[in-house]
Design a protein around this motif. Structure first.
Motif: not given
Lengths: 115, 109
Positions: A39-41, A88-92, B35-41, B102-103
Motif C-alpha cells: 500500500l502506498g508503494q 500486498a497486491v501481486y501484479l503480473c 511513465w505509468y498511471r495507476q488509479y486507486s485500486g 509514485g507521485t
C-alpha cells in the motif's frame, strides 16, 4: 486473451497457509514478470520469465516464495507458510521480447490479505 | 539511495493547468524510461516511454529525458480531474522495470 488475466482477484489467507496465484499472460508474450505492491508503494520486482525459463528471481523475498511457468504461458506464484508481511497486491505483467523500448502490460492483480 | 526516486506528493493543480511530475534515477547506464498511471485500486497502465534525450509528445502528455542529469519528467497539459491518479516512473534494467514509489496527482475543479 486480450489482456493479462490474474486470479483470484482477492485472497484472504490465515497465517501459515499456502497460497497459489495465477497469471495468464497475453497470448504470444514471451516475457512474464511478477511484482509485489504494498500500500502506498511502487511495484517491487519479484521474478522474471522468458518463455519457461526463470531468468531472474533476485526479488523473491524469501525461500517461501516460488514461481513457475512450466509451458511458457500460464505462470503461478506460490507463497508457502504465509505471514502478515506478505499482505500486498501481486501484479503480473507480460510483454513481447525484442522490443527495446516497449513497456509491459499489467494484469489487475491479486490482493492478498494474511490474517 | 533508491534506484528510482519520486516525490510522493500529493501534487495539487487546478483544472486546466500544467502538471509537472519528476523522477531521478541512479543507474547511469539505463536506456529506457517509462511513465505509468495507476488509479486507486487499479493496475498500472502505460502512458509513455522514452529512450532518447529530449522531449516526446503524445497528446496532452510530454515526457522529457536528460540522461546527463539522470532526470526524467512528465508534463500533463490542460490537466483534468480524471488525471487524478498516482504516476509511476520506471526505469528498464536489463529486461525488468524498476519503479519509483509514485507521485500522487490531484487535479481540482
Amino acid at each position: 486473451g486480450a489482456g493479462v488475466s490474474q486470479s483470484p482477484r482477492y485472497k484472504v489467507a490465515k497465517r501459515g497457509q499456502d497460497v497459489a496465484l495465477r497469471c495468464d499472460p497475453i497470448s504470444g508474450h514471451v516475457s512474464l514478470f511478477w511484482y509485489q505492491q504494498a500500500l502506498g508503494q511502487g511495484p517491487e520486482f519479484l521474478t522474471y520469465f522468458q518463455n519457461e525459463a526463470q531468468l531472474d528471481k533476485s526479488g523473491l523475498p524469501s525461500d517461501r516464495f516460488f514461481a513457475e511457468r512450466p509451458e511458457g504461458s500460464v505462470s503461478t506464484l506460490k507463497i508457502q507458510r504465509t505471514q502478515q508481511e506478505d499482505s500486498a497486491v501481486y501484479l503480473c505483467a507480460s510483454g513481447p521480447s525484442g522490443r527495446p523500448g516497449g513497456g509491459y502490460t499489467f494484469g489487475s492483480g491479486t490482493r492478498l490479505t494474511v490474517v | 539511495q533508491k534506484e528510482v526516486e519520486q516525490n510522493s506528493g500529493p501534487l495539487s493543480v487546478p483544472e486546466g493547468a500544467i502538471a509537472s511530475l519528476n523522477c531521478t534515477y541512479s543507474d547511469r547506464g539505463s536506456q529506457s524510461f517509462f511513465w505509468y498511471r495507476q488509479y486507486s485500486g487499479k493496475s498500472p497502465e502505460l502512458i509513455m516511454f522514452i529512450y532518447s534525450n529530449g522531449d516526446k509528445e503524445d497528446g496532452r502528455f510530454t515526457a522529457q529525458l536528460n540522461k546527463a542529469s539522470q532526470y526524467v519528467s512528465l508534463l500533463i497539459r490542460d490537466s483534468q480531474p480524471s488525471d487524478s491518479a498516482t504516476y509511476l516512473c520506471a526505469v528498464r534494467n536489463t529486461d525488468k522495470l524498476i519503479f519509483g514509489t509514485g507521485t500522487r496527482l490531484q487535479v481540482f475543479p
